[in-house]
Design an enzyme around this catalytic site. Structure first.
Site, PDB file in Angstrom:
ATOM      1  N   LYS A  37       0.809  -1.227   0.000  1.00 11.95           N
ATOM      2  CA  LYS A  37       0.000   0.000   0.000  1.00 11.95           C
ATOM      3  C   LYS A  37       0.834   1.266   0.000  1.00 11.95           C
ATOM      4  O   LYS A  37       0.368   2.299  -0.472  1.00 11.95           O
ATOM      5  CB  LYS A  37      -0.961  -0.008   1.198  1.00 11.95           C
ATOM      6  CG  LYS A  37      -0.265   0.030   2.542  1.00 11.95           C
ATOM      7  CD  LYS A  37      -1.216  -0.331   3.673  1.00 11.95           C
ATOM      8  CE  LYS A  37      -0.515  -0.227   5.001  1.00 11.95           C
ATOM      9  NZ  LYS A  37      -1.172  -0.957   6.078  1.00 11.95           N
ATOM     10  N   ARG A 131      -6.207  -1.055  17.497  1.00 13.01           N
ATOM     11  CA  ARG A 131      -6.766  -0.713  16.195  1.00 13.01           C
ATOM     12  C   ARG A 131      -7.739  -1.850  15.901  1.00 13.01           C
ATOM     13  O   ARG A 131      -8.627  -2.083  16.709  1.00 13.01           O
ATOM     14  CB  ARG A 131      -5.666  -0.556  15.129  1.00 13.01           C
ATOM     15  CG  ARG A 131      -6.151   0.289  13.937  1.00 13.01           C
ATOM     16  CD  ARG A 131      -5.075   0.496  12.865  1.00 13.01           C
ATOM     17  NE  ARG A 131      -4.841  -0.723  12.092  1.00 13.01           N
ATOM     18  CZ  ARG A 131      -3.968  -0.801  11.090  1.00 13.01           C
ATOM     19  NH1 ARG A 131      -3.244   0.249  10.745  1.00 13.01           N
ATOM     20  NH2 ARG A 131      -3.799  -1.946  10.433  1.00 13.01           N
TER      21      ARG A 131
HETATM   22  C1  LIG Z   1      -0.096  -1.580   6.659  1.00 14.68           C
HETATM   23  C2  LIG Z   1      -0.240  -2.898   7.307  1.00 14.68           C
HETATM   24  C3  LIG Z   1       0.877  -3.749   7.432  1.00 14.68           C
HETATM   25  C4  LIG Z   1       2.269  -3.361   7.002  1.00 14.68           C
HETATM   26  O1  LIG Z   1       2.876  -2.616   8.025  1.00 14.68           O
HETATM   27  P1  LIG Z   1       4.419  -2.160   7.912  1.00 14.68           P
HETATM   28  O2  LIG Z   1       4.680  -1.525   9.223  1.00 14.68           O
HETATM   29  O3  LIG Z   1       4.495  -1.201   6.778  1.00 14.68           O
HETATM   30  O4  LIG Z   1       5.225  -3.372   7.709  1.00 14.68           O
HETATM   31  C5  LIG Z   1       0.667  -4.997   7.988  1.00 14.68           C
HETATM   32  N1  LIG Z   1      -0.552  -5.381   8.432  1.00 14.68           N
HETATM   33  C6  LIG Z   1      -1.633  -4.585   8.356  1.00 14.68           C
HETATM   34  C7  LIG Z   1      -2.941  -5.085   8.876  1.00 14.68           C
HETATM   35  C8  LIG Z   1      -1.519  -3.311   7.794  1.00 14.68           C
HETATM   36  O5  LIG Z   1      -2.604  -2.527   7.727  1.00 14.68           O
END
Ligand SMILES: *Cc1c(COP(=O)(O)O)cnc(C)c1O
Length: 359
Positions: A37, A131
């Site tokens: 993303k 979250r």
């Molecule tokens: C964005 C996201 C990640 C990736 O996190 P990073 O810190 O960029 O590795 C992993 N799991 C979920 C649920 C996310 O929303």
């Protein structure tokens, strides 16, 4: 028209992915979900991930990003809880989705039946970061019980997200709780939970050779976004020497370069964003404007590569820089380069005004 633009070094990102995915896989039977993303799943970068054998899944929070990359050979994991209104696309374009709400899961089941498919899900558990995730143990078990009655849903695992909202750092104790839930659920229900997803780039430090917290046995998957693209773990924000922190460079162009006072002339009201600015009178300075603004990026989240330059501020389309220390080394039309952090990377990739260049 080429500016502003973000320059992506595809060789460096490949080296980052190779280094870290090999470390993750070295002594552990852990699958890797590469989270895409931060660069809006741009197809040029996706093809680098696609070619990497160590990567098992591509993960993203936006269904649109999967629709744009249907030809990838990796399985697709939606890591944000689906909106009820996007369920037809979730079932059609993703293989696995992360869930916490039984209403949503039932709708996924109905839609999967309609499309003649089995849809796989993973339940997110909240272990304190506050979250997404199922917080109460009782609710977790009752949701699993209901899932067992759904014909087109296959429960494949459990996951936890940490260090995102509450900034909680993963530990063995926290991740062992996830493994404990897995064992309890497998004992209670006729199900094998194969994907136990133990976090994101903040769990990577637990794989370092000299770490005091080790990734528990039973964790079978990690989701890696930032660590691949920015070359660092995110529990403590440590850069890895073996990785590149400069995969991405933002290039902007000077549209005005003049000597001006540092203190505004006239009565100061509120700026374009409703804030009342304050100024320090530093006398005359060399001030330059580059053609990028808050519509594209938060100017406090980018850093000029030339350390003599200092960002003064920005409005929606203009970024003002103090060039006093660089004097006559720049002129109108020259480029100014910046490094990016996670937030500015996200927004530059999202802005259609910021062009993307691959080298
Ligand atoms: C964005 C996201 C990640 C990736 O996190 P990073 O810190 O960029 O590795 C992993 N799991 C979920 C649920 C996310 O929303």
């Amino acid at each position: 028209m080429q500016n502003p633009r973000i320059v992506v070094d595809l060789v460096k990102i490949k080296e980052n992915i190779d280094f870290l995915s090999k470390r993750i896989k070295k002594n552990n039977d852990i699958s890797v979900t590469a989270i895409t993303k931060s660069f809006s799943a741009h197809p040029e970068i996706i093809s680098v991930y696609d070619a990497c054998e160590e990567i098992d899944y591509l993960g993203d929070s936006r269904v649109e990003n999967f629709i744009n990359n249907q030809e990838t050979s990796k399985e697709k994991v939606l890591v944000r809880i689906p909106m009820i209104s996007e369920i037809p696309e979730v079932v059609k374009y993703t293989d696995i989705s992360f869930n916490t709400e039984i209403e949503v899961i039932k709708k996924l089941d109905e839609e999967a039946a309609r499309q003649g498919k089995q849809h796989r899900i993973l339940l997110m558990v909240d272990l304190g970061d506050l979250r997404e995730g199922i917080f109460e143990e009782e609710e977790l078990f009752s949701i699993v019980e209901e899932i067992m009655t759904l014909e087109n849903i296959e429960l494949v695992g459990l996951g936890v997200n940490l260090t995102c909202y509450g900034a909680v750092i993963p530990t063995e104790a926290i991740l062992n709780q996830l493994v404990k839930y897995k064992m309890q659920i497998e004992a209670c229900f006729d199900v094998a939970l194969t994907m136990i997803s133990g976090g994101n780039s903040s769990s990577v430090y637990m794989l370092e050779p000299d770490t005091k917290e080790n990734l528990p046995n039973g964790i079978t998957n990690l989701r890696i976004g930032e660590a691949f693209v920015l070359g660092r773990e995110t529990a403590y924000g440590k850069d890895y020497q073996e990785m590149h922190q400069d995969v991405f460079t933002l290039k902007t162009e000077i549209v005005e370069y003049k000597t001006k006072p540092s203190y505004p002339i006239g009565e100061v009201g509120v700026d374009a964003f409703g804030n009342k600015p304050t100024f320090v009178d530093k006398g005359l300075m060399k001030r330059g404007i580059v053609g990028i603004g808050r519509q594209d990026v938060d100017h406090t989240a980018i850093t000029p590569l030339d350390s003599r330059l200092e960002i003064i501020g920005a409005s929606s389309d203009h970024l003002i820089i103090d060039f006093t220390k660089a004097k006559d080394d720049y002129q109108v039309g020259d480029e100014v380069s910046f490094s990016l952090d996670y937030g500015s990377l996200l927004s530059c990739f999202t802005s259609e005004y910021v062009k993307k260049e691959f080298i």
